[in-house]
Enzyme design. Structure first.
Site, PDB file in Angstrom:
ATOM      1  N   VAL A 176      -6.804  25.195  41.656  1.00 46.03           N
ATOM      2  CA  VAL A 176      -6.815  23.945  42.419  1.00 46.03           C
ATOM      3  C   VAL A 176      -8.076  23.161  42.114  1.00 46.03           C
ATOM      4  O   VAL A 176      -9.173  23.726  42.028  1.00 46.03           O
ATOM      5  CB  VAL A 176      -6.755  24.250  43.938  1.00 46.03           C
ATOM      6  CG1 VAL A 176      -6.934  22.985  44.756  1.00 46.03           C
ATOM      7  CG2 VAL A 176      -5.457  24.946  44.298  1.00 46.03           C
ATOM      8  N   CYS A 177      -7.918  21.842  41.959  1.00 46.19           N
ATOM      9  CA  CYS A 177      -9.072  20.947  41.851  1.00 46.19           C
ATOM     10  C   CYS A 177      -8.766  19.689  42.654  1.00 46.19           C
ATOM     11  O   CYS A 177      -7.812  19.655  43.433  1.00 46.19           O
ATOM     12  CB  CYS A 177      -9.392  20.622  40.398  1.00 46.19           C
ATOM     13  SG  CYS A 177      -8.117  19.646  39.563  1.00 46.19           S
ATOM     14  N   ALA A 178      -9.556  18.651  42.481  1.00 43.13           N
ATOM     15  CA  ALA A 178      -9.371  17.450  43.293  1.00 43.13           C
ATOM     16  C   ALA A 178      -8.086  16.715  42.938  1.00 43.13           C
ATOM     17  O   ALA A 178      -7.307  16.343  43.818  1.00 43.13           O
ATOM     18  CB  ALA A 178     -10.567  16.518  43.142  1.00 43.13           C
TER      19      ALA A 178
END
Length: 384
Positions: free
Chosen positions: A75-77
């Site tokens: 997960v990232c932004a």
């Protein structure tokens, strides 16, 4: 490595895994500050924060922390960094790896509908759980008509759900002028030809037409006895108005939560509104039936979710268990709700201006404004 080896998981599928208590491992590659502020949580969620910039030279430093016997979601932004890291994990020998499509922005926007109950005289009450933001909104459906309460800005979810249930949205309502998220109530009413209702004491600066949601009026949805009765309950805002549906369910807005109570400071008037808040919670609500089921507009922690993903509690039980309803003395109450409060929501002033119709940010600007947790409660829910 072929592209087929890496796949994305959308927010809807991840939400179902979280709500179904499916064991899942989250590798969050955002920076430490963003991670500490706001993350994916769940009863069976294991999470590791390893910032993307620490992994540019390779993922060898974390490979031994990534399980082989569990599903892994990176997960990232927004998604880009997570794709890079997920590819590196696969090249490093990890197989059951995917990335969150759209990143935390998509997680923030997903709504999961949960059936609360069949209502007396026909009709159904649904709760829409926004897992990534802690927002809760509601839909009453009866005899081909629907009312939506505290809608978020992703209004297509409500339109599609009503259509699937052969209903037309006739009313949208906000229990108060929101400061943590952009309301979809007015937009939804415009799109469906319905009426938009807002407490008039919160609407003194709005730039649009609205119907007055105030005590003494009663909205009927469909042709059954499903009455939505407004109850004036100030404190979080000066206009905060609760709703009683079908004589069984208390939609408390941001006045009362399962684990805390609403904060009075998001319009800069904590000292002015603290007495209203105490009167609502310790007097007005006390006069209501203990058997009412409280359905708030927010939750602070996934531990508040029930076995089906719902957020609800009996009013009488909250008077025994909720710390915000057990503060002895007016002076102690004032200190509790005005001092040592959690940080205010991200961009809350701009969000209030948007909900007044005074500014019109782009969709991307709206997404940025809403990043982060809701922070509408007095108590930091992590401590509850």
């Amino acid at each position: 490595m072929s592209e087929k080896q890496l796949h994305g998981m959308n927010a809807a599928n991840l939400a179902k895994k979280v709500l179904n208590h499916t064991p899942i491992f989250i590798l969050d590659v955002r920076n430490e500050n963003d991670f500490n502020d706001w993350k994916i949580e769940g009863e069976k969620v294991t999470i590791l924060n390893a910032p993307y910039f620490d992994l540019l030279d390779g993922v060898d430093v974390i490979l031994d922390q990534i399980p082989d016997d569990q599903e892994v979601v990176v997960v990232c932004a927004k998604e880009g960094s997570s794709i890079f890291v997920a590819e590196q994990l696969i090249e490093g020998g990890k197989s059951n790896v995917s990335y969150l499509i759209g990143g935390m922005k998509s997680w923030s926007e997903h709504l999961e509908p949960v059936k609360i109950a069949d209502l007396n005289g026909g009709g159904t009450l649904y709760q829409f759980v926004r897992l990534g933001k802690g927002c809760l909104s509601y839909m009453v459906i009866s005899n081909g008509e629907a009312a939506v309460i505290d809608a978020v800005r992703t209004t297509d979810v409500y339109e599609n759900f009503a259509k699937e249930n052969q209903a037309v949205i006739k009313h949208t309502m906000d229990t108060h002028l929101h400061a943590d998220h952009i309301s979809g109530g007015r937009q939804l009413a415009e799109k469906t030809g319905g009426s938009y209702w807002l407490p008039p004491k919160d609407a003194t600066e709005v730039m649009f037409h609205y119907e007055k949601l105030e005590e003494g009026s009663s909205l009927v949805v469909g042709h059954t006895s499903i009455n939505i009765q407004p109850i004036y309950s100030p404190g979080h805002t000066i206009g905060s108005t609760s709703l009683i549906i079908d004589h069984q369910y208390l939609l408390s807005g941001d006045i009362l939560f399962v684990k805390s109570i609403g904060r009075p400071d998001l319009a800069g008037k904590a000292e002015d509104w603290v007495t209203d808040l105490r009167t609502t919670l310790y007097d007005r609500y006390k006069q209501l039936s203990d058997d009412l089921i409280v359905l708030p507009a927010h939750f602070g922690n996934v531990k508040e979710l029930g076995d089906r993903g719902q957020v609800a509690a009996r009013l009488g039980d909250l008077y025994k268990e909720n710390p915000g309803l057990n503060i002895h003395g007016k002076s102690e109450f004032r200190r509790t709700v005005t001092e040592n409060l959690p940080p205010q929501p991200n961009a809350y002033q701009e969000i209030r201006q948007t909900n007044m119709g005074r500014i019109s940010p782009t969709m991307e600007e709206q997404r940025e404004m809403e990043i982060g947790p809701n922070r509408c409660a007095v108590h930091d829910d992590k401590t509850n």
